[in-house]
Design a protein around this motif. Structure first.
Motif, PDB file in Angstrom:
ATOM      1  N   ALA A  95       0.832  -1.202   0.000  1.00  0.00           N
ATOM      2  CA  ALA A  95       0.000   0.000   0.000  1.00  0.00           C
ATOM      3  C   ALA A  95       0.866   1.251   0.000  1.00  0.00           C
ATOM      4  CB  ALA A  95      -0.936   0.015   1.210  1.00  0.00           C
ATOM      5  N   LEU A  96       0.285   2.318  -0.519  1.00  0.00           N
ATOM      6  CA  LEU A  96       0.896   3.649  -0.496  1.00  0.00           C
ATOM      7  C   LEU A  96      -0.024   4.555   0.303  1.00  0.00           C
ATOM      8  CD1 LEU A  96       1.703   3.877  -4.320  1.00  0.00           C
ATOM      9  CD2 LEU A  96       3.316   3.266  -2.502  1.00  0.00           C
ATOM     10  N   ILE A  97       0.518   5.238   1.305  1.00  0.00           N
ATOM     11  CA  ILE A  97      -0.283   6.097   2.172  1.00  0.00           C
ATOM     12  C   ILE A  97       0.125   7.549   1.953  1.00  0.00           C
ATOM     13  CG2 ILE A  97      -1.074   6.533   4.520  1.00  0.00           C
ATOM     14  CD1 ILE A  97      -1.620   3.667   3.426  1.00  0.00           C
ATOM     15  N   ALA A  98      -0.839   8.374   1.556  1.00  0.00           N
ATOM     16  CA  ALA A  98      -0.585   9.798   1.335  1.00  0.00           C
ATOM     17  C   ALA A  98      -0.967  10.568   2.583  1.00  0.00           C
ATOM     18  CB  ALA A  98      -1.382  10.298   0.138  1.00  0.00           C
ATOM     19  N   MET A  99      -0.030  11.333   3.115  1.00  0.00           N
ATOM     20  CA  MET A  99      -0.298  12.192   4.268  1.00  0.00           C
ATOM     21  C   MET A  99      -0.063  13.639   3.862  1.00  0.00           C
ATOM     22  SD  MET A  99       1.088  10.261   7.670  1.00  0.00           S
ATOM     23  CE  MET A  99       0.363  11.625   8.602  1.00  0.00           C
TER      24      MET A  99
END
Length: 377
Positions: A95-99
């Motif tokens: 997964a890629l998590i954008a913050m």
């Protein structure tokens, strides 16, 4: 349990995510939200993760676009890429998590889709977003559909639970031949003018939009344009499982294939794929994350300033859709062609980012990505 996590994610063994943090979004709390909320919750959920802290505009896009051959198979619960000086290819993550705000996800999606394996990455690698920006439209839309409270904590909780749902994206084509991947909204005229032109008072935060909106309502400016759209009913594959083929932007739309066209003086043009363009903007109440549709809000002349005020005030609750001056169109593709001589047109504002002005067209990319969400499809 590991059994339930596999049921939701299809992943055997430890999950590994890449967390991309924009430390400058909104009030600049991205790093503190990561340290105080996201990091401990991921660790509690048994999720190993690497961290990429962006240093400049375009950094997230570059990180996604960079194809790394023979990258790492290292272990460890957390790795700071900058400190380690090593990166692994994004296709190796679960997964890629954008913050950050919607802008960080915009960068990430453009970077992914610039890769030769971009579509495969979007189907394989789940995406999550933790809203740390000013507007946080997608974070709010996902939480709204998941019937969860709007907060970074709730967004992180959805990510830790591991459930994903397919989400529509969109492909935009401009007159100069460039293509973009959209996920939120496209605006032109009133909304775009407020969003883009108010940058000069960005120091006022979200208040800048209110001030500029009042100014634009007083000015009551309109733009001549031609709006063409393809209703879902005109598409043979009504299951909306595939994107439609757009005609070349320089050619007329094929009316024989069901395209419809209206011309007029546009006050507002707003195409949505999600319910919320911002956490406090409920502009498209009927939108769903995977309905295969654009829902386009149009306001045309003649309209009084009082009526525009009524519409603007009702957008926060979604009641604007019942206003007699508010037209709503549903379609799987559309084209917008400004008809302004000698310049003076509005901005093309895609997902809060200014792109090149002029004629533009778009189609829905049904279920093109997987996002963490309580709704499972």
């Amino acid at each position: 349990s590991s059994t339930s996590l596999h049921r939701y994610t299809g992943i055997d063994g430890p999950r590994r995510y890449l967390v991309v943090v924009n430390p400058y979004s909104g009030t600049g709390r991205g790093v503190s939200i990561y340290e105080e909320t996201v990091r401990p919750m991921l660790e509690q959920a048994g999720v190993e993760h690497d961290v990429c802290t962006t240093e400049r505009a375009g950094h997230a896009r570059e990180r996604m676009a960079n194809v790394i051959e023979g990258s790492l198979n290292g272990s460890g619960s957390v790795k700071d890429e900058e400190a380690e000086g090593k990166e692994r290819d994004i296709s190796e993550y679960d997964a890629l998590i954008a913050m950050g705000g919607d802008g960080i996800l915009w960068e990430m999606l453009q970077g992914i889709m610039s890769r030769s394996d971009g579509q495969e990455v979007l189907q394989k690698v789940a995406i999550g977003i933790v809203g740390c920006g000013t507007s946080n439209g997608l974070a709010k839309s996902i939480l709204h559909q998941s019937m969860a409270k709007y907060s970074p904590l709730e967004s992180t909780f959805l990510i830790c639970k591991g459930r994903t749902a397919h989400v529509d994206l969109s492909r935009y084509e401009t007159i100069c031949g460039r293509t973009y991947t959209g996920f939120l909204t496209f605006s032109w005229a009133f909304i775009a003018d407020v969003d883009i032109d108010s940058e000069c008072i960005r120091c006022l935060g979200s208040l800048r939009n209110d001030i500029w909106a009042a100014y634009r309502i007083i000015a009551n400016r309109s733009y001549k344009a031609k709006f063409s759209y393809l209703p879902q009913s005109a598409v043979e594959d009504t299951a909306t499982s595939k994107a439609v083929t757009l005609p070349p932007l320089g050619d007329p739309v094929p009316t024989s294939k069901g395209w419809k066209t209206i011309e007029g003086d546009f006050i507002l043009f707003w195409a949505s794929q999600v319910t919320h363009a911002a956490y406090n903007t409920f502009q498209s109440p009927l939108s769903q994350m995977q309905d295969g549709l654009f829902r386009i809000m149009v306001v045309r002349k003649p309209i009084s300033r009082l009526e525009m005020i009524q519409i603007a005030l009702a957008i926060e609750t979604g009641h604007h859709v019942h206003h007699t001056k508010c037209e709503m169109y549903e379609c799987v593709a559309y084209r917008l062609e400004p008809l302004v001589e000698g310049g003076g047109s509005s901005h093309n504002d895609l997902d809060g980012e200014k792109i090149e002005d002029g004629p533009i067209q778009a189609c829905v990319l049904p279920g093109a990505a997987r996002f963490f969400s309580a709704a499972m499809t």
